[in-house]
Design an enzyme around this catalytic site. Structure first.
Site, short mmCIF file in Angstrom:
data_model
loop_
_atom_site.label_atom_id
_atom_site.label_comp_id
_atom_site.label_asym_id
_atom_site.label_seq_id
_atom_site.Cartn_x
_atom_site.Cartn_y
_atom_site.Cartn_z
CD GLU A 170 -4.65 1.33 -2.73
OE1 GLU A 170 -5.14 2.48 -2.75
OE2 GLU A 170 -4.55 0.65 -1.70
CG ASP A 210 -0.70 3.21 6.47
OD1 ASP A 210 -1.32 3.62 5.48
OD2 ASP A 210 -0.46 3.92 7.47
CG ASP A 259 -1.75 1.26 1.33
OD1 ASP A 259 -2.30 1.68 0.30
OD2 ASP A 259 -1.83 1.83 2.44
#
Length: 173
Positions: free
Chosen positions: A67, A139, A8
């Site tokens: 992502e 996260d 991420d």
């Protein structure tokens, strides 16, 4: 059986999650955050590259999933996020890992069943799916969510034998 590294990306905090996929079974291997201490963006990008490279060395993943950048109202933030993604992707490419990219909505849908899930829902479902004793940091949970999304999408890709699924794959060379 494969080890999946999910990322991420962020220009200040980059979350990561590592799982092992063995058929339908997912096993938690590790997760955490790369926190940037540098004030200037070039130094933070270097820290992302070094941090992701270290994680790759430690866990020896077979696959790298990240992502995609989402459109933001703040163009500067979107550009910085794109640069952070680039640093992480270069680390994966240098390790000869195949790179897969997933939209945020697809990741949330794979983990929670809805593309509009909030961070708390993602954290809860990641904890439940991987049988973790505690809720992971937001996260890190997102990084694990990327890895879970890849594991689920990979099963679908195999089942569909290459039909479109919304995932992008590439070997950047």
């Amino acid at each position: 059986m494969s080890i999946i590294l999910g990322i991420d990306p962020g220009s200040r905090i980059t979350g990561y999650g590592v799982i092992r996929q063995n058929g339908r079974h997912l096993q938690y291997l590790g997760s955490g955050c790369i926190r940037m201490s540098e004030k200037e963006l070039p130094g933070r990008l270097k820290q992302i590259y070094a941090g992701v490279s270290e994680i790759i060395t430690q866990f020896q993943p077979d696959v790298f999933a990240i992502e995609q950048v989402f459109m933001s109202k703040n163009a500067d933030s979107a550009l910085k996020l794109g640069q952070a993604r680039g640093s992480a992707i270069v680390a994966a490419v240098n390790a000869d890992l195949p790179v897969y990219e997933y939209a945020a909505r697809l990741i949330k849908q794979a983990v929670t069943g809805t593309g509009a899930a909030d961070k708390a829902q993602v954290q809860h479902m990641v904890m439940t799916m991987l049988k973790l004793p505690a809720r992971p940091q937001a996260d890190a949970a997102d990084g694990l969510g990327v890895a879970i999304c890849h594991a689920n999408t990979n099963k679908t890709l195999i089942a569909l034998a290459g039909k479109a699924t919304g995932a992008r794959r590439g070997r950047y060379r």
